[in-house]
Design a protein around this motif. Structure first.
Motif, PDB file in Angstrom:
ATOM      1  N   LEU A 130       0.833  -1.201   0.000  1.00  0.00           N
ATOM      2  CA  LEU A 130       0.000   0.000   0.000  1.00  0.00           C
ATOM      3  C   LEU A 130       0.868   1.251   0.000  1.00  0.00           C
ATOM      4  CD1 LEU A 130      -3.016  -0.558   2.436  1.00  0.00           C
ATOM      5  CD2 LEU A 130      -3.081  -0.004   0.026  1.00  0.00           C
ATOM      6  N   ILE A 172       2.264   1.954  -3.539  1.00  0.00           N
ATOM      7  CA  ILE A 172       1.250   2.450  -4.484  1.00  0.00           C
ATOM      8  C   ILE A 172       0.858   3.877  -4.107  1.00  0.00           C
ATOM      9  CG2 ILE A 172      -1.015   2.075  -5.485  1.00  0.00           C
ATOM     10  CD1 ILE A 172      -0.784  -0.849  -4.881  1.00  0.00           C
ATOM     11  N   SER A 173       0.701   4.120  -2.799  1.00  0.00           N
ATOM     12  CA  SER A 173       0.325   5.470  -2.359  1.00  0.00           C
ATOM     13  C   SER A 173       1.383   6.476  -2.760  1.00  0.00           C
ATOM     14  CB  SER A 173       0.143   5.494  -0.841  1.00  0.00           C
ATOM     15  OG  SER A 173      -0.832   4.570  -0.455  1.00  0.00           O
ATOM     16  N   PHE A 226       1.052   7.244  -6.515  1.00  0.00           N
ATOM     17  CA  PHE A 226      -0.078   8.142  -6.822  1.00  0.00           C
ATOM     18  C   PHE A 226       0.238   9.561  -6.356  1.00  0.00           C
ATOM     19  CE2 PHE A 226      -4.116   5.307  -7.217  1.00  0.00           C
ATOM     20  CZ  PHE A 226      -3.445   4.429  -8.035  1.00  0.00           C
ATOM     21  N   ALA A 227       0.743   9.635  -5.128  1.00  0.00           N
ATOM     22  CA  ALA A 227       1.031  10.967  -4.573  1.00  0.00           C
ATOM     23  C   ALA A 227       2.081  11.679  -5.402  1.00  0.00           C
ATOM     24  CB  ALA A 227       1.493  10.834  -3.127  1.00  0.00           C
ATOM     25  N   VAL A 268       0.609  13.038  -8.683  1.00  0.00           N
ATOM     26  CA  VAL A 268      -0.196  14.244  -8.487  1.00  0.00           C
ATOM     27  C   VAL A 268       0.701  15.433  -8.161  1.00  0.00           C
ATOM     28  CG1 VAL A 268      -1.934  15.335  -7.017  1.00  0.00           C
ATOM     29  CG2 VAL A 268      -2.273  12.996  -7.790  1.00  0.00           C
ATOM     30  N   LEU A 269       1.679  15.187  -7.296  1.00  0.00           N
ATOM     31  CA  LEU A 269       2.548  16.288  -6.871  1.00  0.00           C
ATOM     32  C   LEU A 269       3.325  16.871  -8.043  1.00  0.00           C
ATOM     33  CD1 LEU A 269       3.322  17.750  -4.273  1.00  0.00           C
ATOM     34  CD2 LEU A 269       5.227  16.167  -4.035  1.00  0.00           C
ATOM     35  N   PHE A 321       0.618  18.130 -11.056  1.00  0.00           N
ATOM     36  CA  PHE A 321      -0.300  19.210 -10.706  1.00  0.00           C
ATOM     37  C   PHE A 321       0.253  20.168  -9.668  1.00  0.00           C
ATOM     38  CE2 PHE A 321      -3.699  17.734 -13.225  1.00  0.00           C
ATOM     39  CZ  PHE A 321      -3.605  16.359 -13.243  1.00  0.00           C
ATOM     40  N   GLY A 322       1.436  19.862  -9.165  1.00  0.00           N
ATOM     41  CA  GLY A 322       2.055  20.731  -8.166  1.00  0.00           C
ATOM     42  C   GLY A 322       3.263  21.444  -8.737  1.00  0.00           C
ATOM     43  N   PHE A 377       3.538  25.055 -11.113  1.00  0.00           N
ATOM     44  CA  PHE A 377       4.170  26.135 -10.365  1.00  0.00           C
ATOM     45  C   PHE A 377       5.312  26.750 -11.148  1.00  0.00           C
ATOM     46  CE2 PHE A 377       4.995  28.603  -6.719  1.00  0.00           C
ATOM     47  CZ  PHE A 377       6.362  28.686  -6.549  1.00  0.00           C
ATOM     48  N   PRO A 410       0.220  28.034 -16.067  1.00  0.00           N
ATOM     49  CA  PRO A 410      -0.289  26.963 -15.196  1.00  0.00           C
ATOM     50  C   PRO A 410      -1.753  26.658 -15.452  1.00  0.00           C
ATOM     51  CG  PRO A 410      -0.077  28.994 -13.964  1.00  0.00           C
ATOM     52  CD  PRO A 410       0.419  29.296 -15.342  1.00  0.00           C
ATOM     53  N   SER A 416      -3.586  23.985 -15.264  1.00  0.00           N
ATOM     54  CA  SER A 416      -4.369  23.151 -14.344  1.00  0.00           C
ATOM     55  C   SER A 416      -4.678  23.873 -13.048  1.00  0.00           C
ATOM     56  CB  SER A 416      -3.635  21.846 -14.059  1.00  0.00           C
ATOM     57  OG  SER A 416      -2.443  22.129 -13.361  1.00  0.00           O
ATOM     58  N   TRP A 417      -4.079  25.012 -12.827  1.00  0.00           N
ATOM     59  CA  TRP A 417      -4.383  25.757 -11.619  1.00  0.00           C
ATOM     60  C   TRP A 417      -5.492  26.778 -11.838  1.00  0.00           C
ATOM     61  CZ3 TRP A 417       0.333  27.255  -8.101  1.00  0.00           C
ATOM     62  CH2 TRP A 417       0.935  26.070  -7.652  1.00  0.00           C
ATOM     63  N   SER A 418      -5.872  26.982 -13.095  1.00  0.00           N
ATOM     64  CA  SER A 418      -6.916  27.964 -13.375  1.00  0.00           C
ATOM     65  C   SER A 418      -8.234  27.463 -12.813  1.00  0.00           C
ATOM     66  CB  SER A 418      -7.042  28.173 -14.883  1.00  0.00           C
ATOM     67  OG  SER A 418      -8.215  28.900 -15.165  1.00  0.00           O
TER      68      SER A 418
END
Lengths: 276, 462
Positions: free
Chosen positions: B28, B31-32, B35-36, B39-40, B43-44, B48, B53, B55-57
């Motif tokens: 677990l 896998i976590s 995924f994290a 995303v980071l 989309f992070g 930035f 950006p 996806s931040w709109s």
């Protein structure tokens, strides 16, 4: 009390509390008419956002709570009940927070991830409800191990029977019967879920049994009985493996998606304040 | 586990482990983390550090701002700070809503010092909220205006269906006074003091025109302007002169004085008579005492007495006589308020100025200046549907602007209105913005103007 499930814990207390809270939130949302329309940035939007974020954090905390074995003021069942009903409530609270504004961006990504978490949780909860009664006491996977050993033992018995018949003479037709009713058992999770061992085909077996020499017929019957038992045990094993798999696999979406959600939520909060 | 971990696992134990999904899948935690991490990064970190950006709109940009849509810094100039007015004023210049709100009002209602972003919402898509039509934007103050602004007097407006009576701007009764705002209900004070004389009733009856009898229509004089919104200003030359020529002498029926400047009129008269007396002997002859009527033959040269040669006095006398006729009897006084000139008579004589003055008419062009009205949008209607009083109006002082109830026959704020001719039927949806604007646009200072490239890249200019 023994009928109390985590859904119905204390007369559905958590369902009622969440229903009342959500109804109140919907009512206030409908009454509120902010300039420019509802959105995450209005006073109500921000309030609901805080509520939603705190809700998500509380739900995530359950992953820690479930491993706290020392005595608490709360029971694990009660905490799970709160967890489940709050999770469902969030499906309504978060769109209210957003003013139903969705788009292809990280903000809606957080909502999508949250929805996937909730759906996987629903799947898990539902299957727990269905399957928990079928779990037999097996402590740490001992049940599958026991069944595998049984199959091994039956296999050995079948081998012994074959050798016995071979020793006595021509065993060609007997071997045919063996080939028909016996099977090389290679269990797997996939097979347990999607490709179960079928029951014995009695028609062919009966024909082959009738074609045996009279001296071998008793052995043949014994063989069929053993093979049948082997199938039964195999099916029992597969059922058990399938049940245990279903009870565990959903967590492999539920938990990683939660972690991804937490990251997306953090990015969402930071970015909306960065670009105010 | 019921197994002794120390002993070597046999094949059955290994098989049992393979049947446990928890061992078949990665942990677990792994896998976590995957995924994290995805995303980071996606989309992070990527948005930035990206110049755009996406996806931040929080939503699509409006149509008008598309050319700066990929430049977040055009509006979001400071991290963690609201969009400041200065960012908007980079390209937009607008008048404030009203004269400066007084300090006491702002102290009492800090929200009066609102910023652009309080009412103009971006990231709501093409149609979105950039110019919102929500009446509550206006009624939040105007429904109880005294509560919002203590030192302001004015009616409360809750919705168009409860709109107070219109008040028109009229010229002051005395020239030099201040213009007044009079309610159309105020029959005592409501008067059109435009210092002009016009009888609509006569003009709309069957009258004699330059080419015979005619019945004028509204559009004979009141024409839609090129902007398809306003009505063209009444112009003497275009609308009046064909029936009201400024002829001054039957001996030359085609000659007219110019219209507008009294001194120019006299100068024209003087010049005409000078020319005629100098070059046209027949014109020297004085007029017959009897006024010529249409159809009478012109007097022949033999019927007239030659009086003498060209002289300044004779020209002056003829010009002054014609001037008097025009101003006091035949022309100017028909439409204008005429008075004797207040200029020193000696100056009049030496400089050849006019002996008469016309009070400048102040015909309002825009009776309801706080609103925008488009006649073009109302093209299908006959003029008298809204200006019903015109055919019967005999006095210039009549104000023929429609009242609010006339508009409410077709316009309502949502659903049926109070004066709907078809009760219950919904009418033209009319919010505040339909007729009123909060700001008026202003020209940008020259130093703020820039090139196309600079606009597209939202470069800050001064």
């Amino acid at each position: 009390m023994s009928e109390d499930t985590f859904f119905s814990y204390k007369n559905y207390r958590w369902l009622w509390l969440n229903t009342i809270a959500v109804t109140l939130m919907i009512a206030i949302y409908l009454i509120d008419r902010p300039l420019g329309g509802p959105s995450g940035g209005t006073i109500l939007g921000l309030t609901y956002g805080v509520i939603g974020a705190l809700g998500i954090l509380y739900l995530t905390w359950f992953g820690i709570r479930k491993r706290s074995y020392h005595a608490q003021q709360t029971t694990l069942k009660g905490c799970l009940s709160a967890h489940v009903w709050l999770g469902l409530a969030l499906l309504i609270i978060v769109p209210l927070h957003a003013g139903f504004q969705f788009g292809w961006n990280v903000h809606s990504l957080a909502f999508v991830l949250m929805t996937l978490v909730i759906l996987s949780g629903l799947w898990g909860a539902r299957h727990y409800q269905l399957l928990a009664p079928t779990i037999r006491s097996h402590r740490g996977g001992a049940q599958p191990l026991k069944l595998l050993e049984q199959i091994e033992s039956i296999g050995q018995d079948i081998e012994a029977k074959v050798k016995e018949v071979e020793a006595r003479g021509d065993s060609a037709s007997f071997n045919q019967l063996v080939a028909e009713v016996d099977f090389d058992y290679k269990p797997s999770i996939w097979k347990s879920l999607f490709d179960r061992t079928p029951e014995l085909e009695s028609e062919n077996a009966s024909k082959l049994l009738a074609g045996l020499q009279p001296a071998q017929q008793e052995a043949g019957l014994a063989l069929i009985s053993l093979a049948d038992k082997k199938r039964d045990v195999a099916r029992e094993l597969e059922a058990d493996v399938a049940t245990l798999t279903k009870l565990r696999v959903w967590l492999y979406l539920h938990v990683p998606l939660t972690i991804a959600l937490l990251i997306a939520l953090l990015i969402h909060i930071l970015s909306v304040f960065y670009y105010r | 586990m019921g197994e002794d971990r120390k002993h070597v696992e046999g094949p059955i134990e290994q098989l049992a482990k393979r049947l446990d999904v928890r061992r078949a899948l990665p942990s677990l935690a792994k896998i976590s983390l995957l995924f994290a991490g995805l995303v980071l990064i996606l989309f992070g970190f990527w948005p930035f550090f990206s110049p755009k950006p996406v996806s931040w709109s929080s939503g699509p940009i409006s149509h008008s701002h598309q050319m700066i849509a990929s430049n977040c810094r055009a509006c979001h100039q400071e991290p963690f700070a609201r969009v400041q007015d200065a960012a908007c004023l980079n390209c937009h210049s607008l008048t404030p809503h009203t004269k400066q709100f007084s300090p006491q009002n702002i102290a009492a209602h800090p929200s009066l010092q609102s910023s652009c972003a309080d009412c103009h919402f971006e990231h709501r898509g093409p149609g979105g909220g950039l110019i919102t039509r929500d009446p509550s934007m206006c009624t939040s103050c105007h429904a109880n205006i005294k509560h919002a602004l203590q030192d302001v007097s004015g009616p409360n407006v809750r919705s168009f269906n409860e709109h107070p009576q219109f008040a028109v701007l009229v010229a002051p009764a005395n020239p030099g006074g201040t213009t007044l705002k009079i309610s159309l209900n105020d029959s005592k004070n409501l008067a059109d003091n435009s210092h002009i004389k016009l009888n609509h009733h006569i003009h709309l009856a069957r009258i004699r025109g330059p080419e015979g009898e005619v019945t004028l229509k509204c559009t004979s004089c009141h024409q839609l302007a090129a902007d398809f919104r306003s009505i063209k200003k009444i112009d003497f030359k275009t609308n009046c002169q064909s029936c009201h020529p400024l002829t001054y002498d039957e001996r030359f029926p085609d000659r007219e004085v110019p219209h507008g400047n009294a001194n120019q009129v006299f100068a024209a008269l003087f010049a005409e008579y000078a020319r005629l007396f100098a070059f046209d002997r027949a014109a020297e002859a004085p007029l017959d005492d009897r006024r010529l009527k249409p159809g009478d033959p012109l007097p022949s040269v033999s019927q007239t007495k030659a009086l003498g040669g060209f002289s300044q006095e004779r020209v002056e006398q003829a010009a002054r006589s014609a001037e008097k006729e025009l101003y006091t009897r035949t022309a100017c006084k028909l439409c204008h308020e005429v008075r004797e000139s207040t200029v020193d008579p000696e100056e009049i004589a030496t400089k050849g100025l006019s002996r008469y003055e016309v009070i400048k008419p102040q015909i309002p062009e825009h009776w309801l200046p706080a609103s925008t009205f488009s006649h073009g949008a109302h093209e299908p209607l006959r003029c008298i549907e809204c200006h019903a009083g015109a055919p019967d109006s005999k006095k210039t002082a009549d104000v023929l602007i429609p009242k609010v109830a006339d508009c409410q026959k077709c316009h309502a704020q949502g659903g049926p209105g109070p004066h709907s001719p078809k009760p219950g039927a919904p009418l033209v949806h009319s919010d505040c913005i339909l007729c009123h604007s909060y700001h008026e646009p202003k020209a940008l200072a020259e130093v703020q103007k820039r090139s196309i490239d600079q606009v597209l890249s939202a470069v800050k200019v001064n």
